[in-house]
Design a protein around this motif. Structure first.
Motif, PDB file in Angstrom:
ATOM      1  N   ASP A  74       0.856  -1.183   0.000  1.00 39.19           N
ATOM      2  CA  ASP A  74       0.000   0.000   0.000  1.00 39.19           C
ATOM      3  C   ASP A  74       0.895   1.236   0.000  1.00 39.19           C
ATOM      4  N   ALA A  75       0.351   2.349  -0.517  1.00 42.16           N
ATOM      5  CA  ALA A  75       1.129   3.590  -0.578  1.00 42.16           C
ATOM      6  C   ALA A  75       0.982   4.435   0.672  1.00 42.16           C
ATOM      7  N   SER A  76       0.050   4.093   1.547  1.00 45.10           N
ATOM      8  CA  SER A  76      -0.217   4.900   2.732  1.00 45.10           C
ATOM      9  C   SER A  76       0.544   4.375   3.951  1.00 45.10           C
ATOM     10  N   PRO A  77       1.455   5.155   4.512  1.00 51.61           N
ATOM     11  CA  PRO A  77       2.165   4.721   5.721  1.00 51.61           C
ATOM     12  C   PRO A  77       1.214   4.460   6.889  1.00 51.61           C
ATOM     13  N   LEU A  78       0.177   5.291   7.024  1.00 47.28           N
ATOM     14  CA  LEU A  78      -0.780   5.106   8.110  1.00 47.28           C
ATOM     15  C   LEU A  78      -1.527   3.790   7.960  1.00 47.28           C
ATOM     16  N   SER A  79      -1.981   3.502   6.752  1.00 45.99           N
ATOM     17  CA  SER A  79      -2.692   2.243   6.517  1.00 45.99           C
ATOM     18  C   SER A  79      -1.794   1.048   6.791  1.00 45.99           C
ATOM     19  N   LEU A  80      -0.540   1.133   6.359  1.00 44.45           N
ATOM     20  CA  LEU A  80       0.376   0.016   6.575  1.00 44.45           C
ATOM     21  C   LEU A  80       0.682  -0.194   8.055  1.00 44.45           C
ATOM     22  N   GLN A  81       0.774   0.897   8.815  1.00 45.67           N
ATOM     23  CA  GLN A  81       0.983   0.736  10.241  1.00 45.67           C
ATOM     24  C   GLN A  81      -0.197   0.020  10.879  1.00 45.67           C
ATOM     25  N   ARG A  82      -1.390   0.385  10.459  1.00 47.86           N
ATOM     26  CA  ARG A  82      -2.585  -0.298  10.959  1.00 47.86           C
ATOM     27  C   ARG A  82      -2.574  -1.763  10.541  1.00 47.86           C
ATOM     28  N   ALA A  83      -2.164  -2.019   9.286  1.00 42.90           N
ATOM     29  CA  ALA A  83      -2.123  -3.401   8.800  1.00 42.90           C
ATOM     30  C   ALA A  83      -1.139  -4.234   9.611  1.00 42.90           C
ATOM     31  N   ARG A  84       0.008  -3.664   9.901  1.00 40.97           N
ATOM     32  CA  ARG A  84       0.999  -4.393  10.704  1.00 40.97           C
ATOM     33  C   ARG A  84       0.455  -4.734  12.086  1.00 40.97           C
ATOM     34  N   ASN A  85      -0.310  -3.807  12.651  1.00 41.94           N
ATOM     35  CA  ASN A  85      -0.916  -4.056  13.967  1.00 41.94           C
ATOM     36  C   ASN A  85      -2.040  -5.073  13.879  1.00 41.94           C
ATOM     37  N   ASN A  86      -2.844  -4.957  12.804  1.00 44.37           N
ATOM     38  CA  ASN A  86      -4.009  -5.828  12.661  1.00 44.37           C
ATOM     39  C   ASN A  86      -3.644  -7.241  12.208  1.00 44.37           C
ATOM     40  N   VAL A  87      -2.654  -7.325  11.314  1.00 49.68           N
ATOM     41  CA  VAL A  87      -2.305  -8.624  10.714  1.00 49.68           C
ATOM     42  C   VAL A  87      -0.780  -8.770  10.680  1.00 49.68           C
ATOM     43  N   PRO A  88      -0.164  -9.050  11.828  1.00 48.88           N
ATOM     44  CA  PRO A  88       1.297  -9.140  11.870  1.00 48.88           C
ATOM     45  C   PRO A  88       1.864 -10.355  11.145  1.00 48.88           C
ATOM     46  N   GLN A  89       1.013 -11.296  10.730  1.00 53.62           N
ATOM     47  CA  GLN A  89       1.496 -12.513  10.061  1.00 53.62           C
ATOM     48  C   GLN A  89       2.001 -12.240   8.648  1.00 53.62           C
ATOM     49  N   ALA A  90       1.606 -11.107   8.053  1.00 51.21           N
ATOM     50  CA  ALA A  90       2.006 -10.802   6.674  1.00 51.21           C
ATOM     51  C   ALA A  90       3.241  -9.905   6.654  1.00 51.21           C
ATOM     52  N   ASN A  91       3.900  -9.872   5.513  1.00 46.77           N
ATOM     53  CA  ASN A  91       4.961  -8.903   5.254  1.00 46.77           C
ATOM     54  C   ASN A  91       4.343  -7.707   4.535  1.00 46.77           C
ATOM     55  N   TYR A  92       4.977  -6.541   4.656  1.00 45.49           N
ATOM     56  CA  TYR A  92       4.385  -5.345   4.065  1.00 45.49           C
ATOM     57  C   TYR A  92       5.421  -4.522   3.311  1.00 45.49           C
ATOM     58  N   VAL A  93       4.935  -3.885   2.235  1.00 41.94           N
ATOM     59  CA  VAL A  93       5.773  -3.041   1.402  1.00 41.94           C
ATOM     60  C   VAL A  93       5.037  -1.723   1.170  1.00 41.94           C
ATOM     61  N   GLU A  94       5.731  -0.617   1.410  1.00 41.14           N
ATOM     62  CA  GLU A  94       5.143   0.700   1.140  1.00 41.14           C
ATOM     63  C   GLU A  94       5.528   1.121  -0.275  1.00 41.14           C
ATOM     64  N   ALA A  95       4.538   1.212  -1.154  1.00 37.17           N
ATOM     65  CA  ALA A  95       4.819   1.568  -2.546  1.00 37.17           C
ATOM     66  C   ALA A  95       3.510   1.826  -3.271  1.00 37.17           C
TER      67      ALA A  95
END
Length: 207
Positions: A74-95
């Motif tokens: 996702d391109a949104s840092p805020l959304s990705l931070q929420r995603a990391r908190n909500n679903v820590p099992q996945a890896n994430y990329v900001e782009a």
């Protein structure tokens, strides 16, 4: 008014989630909606899945129950931070989805849920090309997004929803022949299924 409600829904996670759950009732609830695009696909624990435009992980939290190799982008840092908190099992990329910083032929499945309608037509073209690039040969692009209703009963509801929460890009998408665009990029569209009176389209396109 639309801009205010749209901004509020992204600013406050509880409001966005409430809207999503209410909208998903048309297809039997959020859990079913978030997995519609993946139906009938064979997914193993090591199937590599990219959840494109993952937002705060609304669909990701269901996808990680199917595979242990899930990446959210996702391109949104805020959304990705929420995603990391909500679903820590996945890896994430900001782009940005039109410039995916990942290798060619890396994923078995690229999934996107109610995100393509956010894109300008020029962005959409680039995103489809990038998805084609990062998919393995034989990989599947699984999409669920808005569609022009085929049942007139659903037209007023979709129009009100767009007026309150969406921009002109949503109107542009429902006038777009998305399967045709996919085929022009090189995909073979294997399945198109309409839900909720035709107001939602599920597309599975194979590289």
């Amino acid at each position: 008014m639309a801009t205010i409600l749209r901004d509020l829904s992204y600013r406050y996670q509880w409001l966005y989630d409430a809207i999503a759950r209410l909208s998903a009732l048309t297809v039997g609830g959020e859990a079913r909606f978030r997995q519609l695009a993946l139906q009938n696909l064979t997914i193993y624990s090591d199937t590599k899945i990219l959840d494109l435009c993952c937002g705060s992980g609304q669909a990701t939290r269901f996808i990680v129950n199917l595979s242990q190799q899930v990446t959210g982008l996702d391109a949104s840092p805020l959304s990705l931070q929420r995603a990391r908190n909500n679903v820590p099992q996945a890896n994430y990329v900001e782009a940005f989805a039109e410039k995916i910083p990942l290798r060619d032929n890396e994923f078995d499945i690229v999934h996107t849920s109610a995100a393509l309608h956010e894109m300008q037509p020029s962005q959409l073209q680039e995103i489809l090309k990038e998805v084609y690039r990062v998919l393995k040969p034989g990989g599947v692009f699984a999409i669920v997004d808005f569609h022009q209703p085929t049942n007139p009963i659903f037209i007023p509801g979709l129009a009100v929803f767009f007026w309150l929460f969406e921009t002109e890009t949503a109107w542009q998408l429902i006038k777009t022949d998305l399967p045709k665009l996919l085929e022009e990029v090189g995909f073979e569209v294997s399945e198109v299924v309409l839900h909720a009176g035709g107001s939602l389209q599920v597309i599975q396109a194979r590289k």
